[in-house]
Design a protein around this motif. Structure first.
Motif, PDB file in Angstrom:
ATOM      1  N   VAL A   1      37.416  12.943  51.711  1.00  0.00           N
ATOM      2  CA  VAL A   1      36.286  13.466  50.948  1.00  0.00           C
ATOM      3  C   VAL A   1      36.360  12.949  49.522  1.00  0.00           C
ATOM      4  O   VAL A   1      37.378  13.092  48.857  1.00  0.00           O
ATOM      5  CB  VAL A   1      36.303  15.013  50.935  1.00  0.00           C
ATOM      6  CG1 VAL A   1      35.172  15.555  50.069  1.00  0.00           C
ATOM      7  CG2 VAL A   1      36.197  15.557  52.352  1.00  0.00           C
TER       8      VAL A   1
ATOM      9  N   LYS B   1      44.023  23.182  45.612  1.00  0.00           N
ATOM     10  CA  LYS B   1      44.173  21.839  46.179  1.00  0.00           C
ATOM     11  C   LYS B   1      44.647  20.795  45.180  1.00  0.00           C
ATOM     12  O   LYS B   1      45.232  19.795  45.559  1.00  0.00           O
ATOM     13  CB  LYS B   1      42.824  21.362  46.739  1.00  0.00           C
ATOM     14  CG  LYS B   1      42.422  22.036  48.028  1.00  0.00           C
ATOM     15  CD  LYS B   1      41.147  21.398  48.574  1.00  0.00           C
ATOM     16  CE  LYS B   1      40.432  22.309  49.528  1.00  0.00           C
ATOM     17  NZ  LYS B   1      40.994  22.366  50.853  1.00  0.00           N
TER      18      LYS B   1
ATOM     19  N   GLU C   1      35.452  28.770  46.144  1.00  0.00           N
ATOM     20  CA  GLU C   1      35.775  28.427  47.531  1.00  0.00           C
ATOM     21  C   GLU C   1      36.630  29.521  48.165  1.00  0.00           C
ATOM     22  O   GLU C   1      37.488  30.106  47.508  1.00  0.00           O
ATOM     23  CB  GLU C   1      36.532  27.096  47.582  1.00  0.00           C
ATOM     24  CG  GLU C   1      35.622  25.905  47.361  1.00  0.00           C
ATOM     25  CD  GLU C   1      36.334  24.580  47.532  1.00  0.00           C
ATOM     26  OE1 GLU C   1      36.939  24.353  48.592  1.00  0.00           O
ATOM     27  OE2 GLU C   1      36.285  23.781  46.580  1.00  0.00           O
TER      28      GLU C   1
ATOM     29  N   LYS D   1      31.836  11.679  52.704  1.00  0.00           N
ATOM     30  CA  LYS D   1      32.862  12.118  53.660  1.00  0.00           C
ATOM     31  C   LYS D   1      32.982  11.130  54.817  1.00  0.00           C
ATOM     32  O   LYS D   1      31.975  10.798  55.457  1.00  0.00           O
ATOM     33  CB  LYS D   1      32.519  13.500  54.226  1.00  0.00           C
ATOM     34  CG  LYS D   1      32.430  14.579  53.150  1.00  0.00           C
ATOM     35  CD  LYS D   1      32.228  15.971  53.732  1.00  0.00           C
ATOM     36  CE  LYS D   1      32.348  17.005  52.613  1.00  0.00           C
ATOM     37  NZ  LYS D   1      32.185  18.379  53.073  1.00  0.00           N
TER      38      LYS D   1
ATOM     39  N   GLY E   1      43.167  14.730  55.488  1.00  0.00           N
ATOM     40  CA  GLY E   1      42.643  15.599  54.443  1.00  0.00           C
ATOM     41  C   GLY E   1      42.184  14.859  53.197  1.00  0.00           C
ATOM     42  O   GLY E   1      41.893  15.470  52.181  1.00  0.00           O
TER      43      GLY E   1
ATOM     44  N   ILE F   1      31.643  24.402  53.942  1.00  0.00           N
ATOM     45  CA  ILE F   1      32.067  23.104  53.396  1.00  0.00           C
ATOM     46  C   ILE F   1      32.720  22.301  54.515  1.00  0.00           C
ATOM     47  O   ILE F   1      32.509  21.108  54.644  1.00  0.00           O
ATOM     48  CB  ILE F   1      33.074  23.330  52.238  1.00  0.00           C
ATOM     49  CG1 ILE F   1      32.363  23.878  51.009  1.00  0.00           C
ATOM     50  CG2 ILE F   1      33.836  22.054  51.906  1.00  0.00           C
ATOM     51  CD1 ILE F   1      31.609  22.834  50.204  1.00  0.00           C
ATOM     52  N   GLU F   2      33.563  22.970  55.282  1.00  0.00           N
ATOM     53  CA  GLU F   2      34.194  22.283  56.416  1.00  0.00           C
ATOM     54  C   GLU F   2      34.697  23.296  57.437  1.00  0.00           C
ATOM     55  O   GLU F   2      34.976  24.448  57.095  1.00  0.00           O
ATOM     56  CB  GLU F   2      35.369  21.411  55.952  1.00  0.00           C
ATOM     57  CG  GLU F   2      36.487  22.214  55.320  1.00  0.00           C
ATOM     58  CD  GLU F   2      37.798  21.453  55.155  1.00  0.00           C
ATOM     59  OE1 GLU F   2      37.917  20.340  55.690  1.00  0.00           O
ATOM     60  OE2 GLU F   2      38.706  22.006  54.513  1.00  0.00           O
TER      61      GLU F   2
ATOM     62  N   GLU G   1      26.588  13.941  51.244  1.00  0.00           N
ATOM     63  CA  GLU G   1      25.989  15.274  51.173  1.00  0.00           C
ATOM     64  C   GLU G   1      25.827  15.811  49.765  1.00  0.00           C
ATOM     65  O   GLU G   1      26.421  15.323  48.803  1.00  0.00           O
ATOM     66  CB  GLU G   1      26.736  16.260  52.081  1.00  0.00           C
ATOM     67  CG  GLU G   1      28.094  16.680  51.623  1.00  0.00           C
ATOM     68  CD  GLU G   1      28.703  17.765  52.518  1.00  0.00           C
ATOM     69  OE1 GLU G   1      28.415  17.810  53.721  1.00  0.00           O
ATOM     70  OE2 GLU G   1      29.480  18.561  51.974  1.00  0.00           O
ATOM     71  N   GLU G   2      25.001  16.832  49.712  1.00  0.00           N
ATOM     72  CA  GLU G   2      24.672  17.527  48.481  1.00  0.00           C
ATOM     73  C   GLU G   2      25.938  18.113  47.856  1.00  0.00           C
ATOM     74  O   GLU G   2      26.772  18.673  48.567  1.00  0.00           O
ATOM     75  CB  GLU G   2      23.699  18.649  48.892  1.00  0.00           C
ATOM     76  CG  GLU G   2      23.270  19.605  47.854  1.00  0.00           C
ATOM     77  CD  GLU G   2      22.633  20.866  48.503  1.00  0.00           C
ATOM     78  OE1 GLU G   2      22.047  21.640  47.758  1.00  0.00           O
ATOM     79  OE2 GLU G   2      22.741  21.059  49.733  1.00  0.00           O
ATOM     80  N   PHE G   3      26.054  18.000  46.548  1.00  0.00           N
ATOM     81  CA  PHE G   3      27.190  18.588  45.824  1.00  0.00           C
ATOM     82  C   PHE G   3      26.873  20.064  45.576  1.00  0.00           C
ATOM     83  O   PHE G   3      25.852  20.404  44.987  1.00  0.00           O
ATOM     84  CB  PHE G   3      27.371  17.846  44.494  1.00  0.00           C
ATOM     85  CG  PHE G   3      28.431  18.431  43.616  1.00  0.00           C
ATOM     86  CD1 PHE G   3      29.776  18.239  43.918  1.00  0.00           C
ATOM     87  CD2 PHE G   3      28.094  19.166  42.478  1.00  0.00           C
ATOM     88  CE1 PHE G   3      30.764  18.780  43.104  1.00  0.00           C
ATOM     89  CE2 PHE G   3      29.084  19.700  41.666  1.00  0.00           C
ATOM     90  CZ  PHE G   3      30.420  19.505  41.983  1.00  0.00           C
ATOM     91  N   LEU G   4      27.761  20.917  46.061  1.00  0.00           N
ATOM     92  CA  LEU G   4      27.557  22.360  45.903  1.00  0.00           C
ATOM     93  C   LEU G   4      28.511  22.914  44.848  1.00  0.00           C
ATOM     94  O   LEU G   4      29.552  22.312  44.578  1.00  0.00           O
ATOM     95  CB  LEU G   4      27.824  23.088  47.222  1.00  0.00           C
ATOM     96  CG  LEU G   4      26.958  22.705  48.420  1.00  0.00           C
ATOM     97  CD1 LEU G   4      27.453  23.435  49.673  1.00  0.00           C
ATOM     98  CD2 LEU G   4      25.499  23.047  48.160  1.00  0.00           C
TER      99      LEU G   4
HETATM  100  P1  AMP Z   1      39.143  18.623  52.135  1.00  0.00           P
HETATM  101  O1  AMP Z   1      38.003  18.495  53.106  1.00  0.00           O
HETATM  102  O2  AMP Z   1      40.102  19.721  52.453  1.00  0.00           O
HETATM  103  O3  AMP Z   1      39.768  17.314  51.764  1.00  0.00           O
HETATM  104  O4  AMP Z   1      38.552  19.158  50.763  1.00  0.00           O
HETATM  105  C1  AMP Z   1      37.520  18.638  50.213  1.00  0.00           C
HETATM  106  C2  AMP Z   1      37.198  19.433  48.990  1.00  0.00           C
HETATM  107  O5  AMP Z   1      36.098  18.772  48.401  1.00  0.00           O
HETATM  108  C3  AMP Z   1      36.715  20.855  49.258  1.00  0.00           C
HETATM  109  O6  AMP Z   1      37.724  21.804  49.242  1.00  0.00           O
HETATM  110  C4  AMP Z   1      35.765  21.059  48.106  1.00  0.00           C
HETATM  111  O7  AMP Z   1      36.467  21.436  46.945  1.00  0.00           O
HETATM  112  C5  AMP Z   1      35.210  19.695  47.882  1.00  0.00           C
HETATM  113  N1  AMP Z   1      33.910  19.547  48.557  1.00  0.00           N
HETATM  114  C6  AMP Z   1      33.674  19.170  49.826  1.00  0.00           C
HETATM  115  N2  AMP Z   1      32.358  19.150  50.085  1.00  0.00           N
HETATM  116  C7  AMP Z   1      31.733  19.518  48.947  1.00  0.00           C
HETATM  117  C8  AMP Z   1      30.362  19.695  48.560  1.00  0.00           C
HETATM  118  N3  AMP Z   1      29.359  19.459  49.403  1.00  0.00           N
HETATM  119  N4  AMP Z   1      30.112  20.085  47.296  1.00  0.00           N
HETATM  120  C9  AMP Z   1      31.114  20.294  46.420  1.00  0.00           C
HETATM  121  N5  AMP Z   1      32.421  20.150  46.720  1.00  0.00           N
HETATM  122  C10 AMP Z   1      32.731  19.762  47.964  1.00  0.00           C
END
Ligand code: AMP
Ligand code: GLY
Length: 420
Positions: free
Chosen positions: A153, A214, A192, A143, A150, A282-283, A185-188
């Motif tokens: 990521v 999305k 959502e 990130k 937007g 996540i954000e 960061e860790e993939f989760l």
């Molecule tokens: P945005 O920040 O709106 O561009 O969206 C980024 C998208 O990436 C999120 O809606 C998630 O689907 C995905 N995402 C972000 N961080 C992670 C995470 N740590 N693990 C898995 N998916 C993530």
């Protein structure tokens, strides 16, 4: 009463249409708005990032209250500048907007205050980031620290892709200075949920939950977009999950911002993932989400301006914030090719029968007729007693909107309908 709304997309159109239900409002100005809102607001040709022009306009036009909707002006301090000339605003000041403006800030805040989020490391040095990626768990998530439309990521499935992503951000600066620092960061995994909330810095009132779509193509395939549709409420967000989020995430976040002398007032957006280990952030966004707002506000029963003013005045706990039962669905109609190359400038015809249900994002008036002028052109929303009926009604209304090269997903809400 004269209101000014800063911003110009579908979210702003939804805010303006909801505000208009308040009969004390005599005029709404949209800065810059777009041609598709001309029936609902007076368009003012001032860009959302032009803070000094926004302030001058407010001063010269006796604006009583301002709503600053997009991330950029909030992060740039638009609310601070308007407050300085005595104009009350909906939205956080610059010090609080950093919760979206810097991912490094928000990750460190969550770590310091024990708010559940993905494990992470921050890097300002390219070589250190590359070295870390030699052993980091894969997939991994990269990130850019700052705002990146937007798009900041990148989910990397291989070590090589991860390194490439880091290089593109830190060396090639594809997101400009936003990529000077990166979070790895860790993939989760897990469903959502978007939860928008009203807060005055003391009380936090979550709005009805929602689900964004999305990806550009059906079946969650294709590129990430600004959002191709939304539904509300989100069926994964049960009462038990809501309670857990309130206790472990929402209240701790408000308290953390106060403890940091960054009291947040306005709409705080929690982007959550419901992982096997519980809900995690996540954000954060420092504003209404788009297109989430296009399903959330149509379900709001209470008066929006009253709630907004209560967030400004610190009286949210006395305020009625009621949502209707039932559900809403929004289908975004985009220009074919979005989010990459697309053509625009086509005639946009919105039948009168669906005008109330349409939130226009990308259109302009040329000699009095509406033309497409953007990737996401508009959102079509319907509300109904059940999610299934809302989805069917929204797709029914899509048939009453016409423009050349229109593209929309055919499966908005499908996943939500499959949740038992
Ligand atoms: P945005 O920040 O709106 O561009 O969206 C980024 C998208 O990436 C999120 O809606 C998630 O689907 C995905 N995402 C972000 N961080 C992670 C995470 N740590 N693990 C898995 N998916 C993530
Ligand atoms: N829909 C996600 C956002 O507004 O950032």
């Amino acid at each position: 009463m004269k209101i000014m709304v800063v911003g110009g997309g579908g979210r702003e159109h939804a805010i303006i249409k909801k505000l208009k239900e308040n009969k004390e409002i005599t005029e709404i100005f949209a800065l810059p708005g777009n041609g598709g809102m001309a029936k609902d607001a007076t368009l003012v040709n001032i860009g959302a990032k032009d803070i000094s022009a926004i302030v001058d306009f407010a001063k010269n036009n006796n604006i009583d209250y301002a709503v600053v909707a997009p991330d950029d002006p909030l992060v740039l301090g638009c609310v601070d500048a308007l407050n300085e000339i005595g104009i009350d605003c909906f939205g956080p000041n610059k010090a609080a907007a950093i919760i979206e403006g810097s991912k490094v800030f928000s990750k460190n805040l969550m770590k310091k205050y024990n708010i559940p989020t993905a494990e992470y490391e921050v890097f300002s040095d390219l070589d250190a980031a590359l070295k870390y990626l030699d052993t980091a768990p894969i997939p991994t998530v990269i990130k850019a620290d700052g705002l990146a439309l937007g798009k900041g990521v990148i989910i990397a499935e291989t070590r090589e892709d991860a390194k490439e992503a880091v290089r593109s951000m830190m060396e090639d600066k594809i997101f400009g200075e936003s990529g000077s620092n990166v979070v790895i960061e860790e993939f989760l995994t897990g469903p959502e949920v978007s939860v928008l909330s009203f807060t005055d810095g003391k009380t936090v009132v979550p709005m009805v939950s929602s689900m964004d779509h999305k990806r550009a193509l059906d079946g969650d395939k294709g590129l990430n977009t600004g959002g191709m549709g939304t539904i509300a409420p989100n069926p994964y967000y049960t009462e038990a999950v809501a309670k857990e989020c309130m206790e472990k995430i929402f209240i701790p976040t408000i308290n953390a911002m106060n403890a940091e002398n960054r009291t947040f007032k306005g709409c705080l957006y929690f982007g959550l993932m419901l992982t096997p280990k519980g809900p995690k952030v996540i954000e954060y966004n420092c504003r209404f989400g788009d297109p989430e707002t296009q399903v959330v506000l149509p379900l709001l029963e209470s008066d929006l301006l009253t709630i907004m003013k209560a967030t400004t005045n610190g009286t949210l706990s006395d305020c009625d914030v009621k949502f209707k039962d039932g559900a809403a669905a929004c289908v975004v109609m985009a220009s074919l090719g979005y989010p990459q190359k697309y053509d625009s400038g086509f005639d946009l015809i919105i039948d009168k029968s669906v005008e109330d249900s349409v939130y226009v994002a990308g259109a302009k008036l040329v000699d009095g007729s509406l033309k497409t002028a953007g990737g996401r052109v508009l959102g079509v929303t319907a509300t109904a007693g059940s999610l299934g009926d809302a989805i069917n009604a929204a797709y029914g209304k899509v048939n009453f909107v016409e423009f050349e090269n229109a593209y929309y997903r055919k499966d908005i809400g499908k996943k939500a309908m499959e949740v038992k």
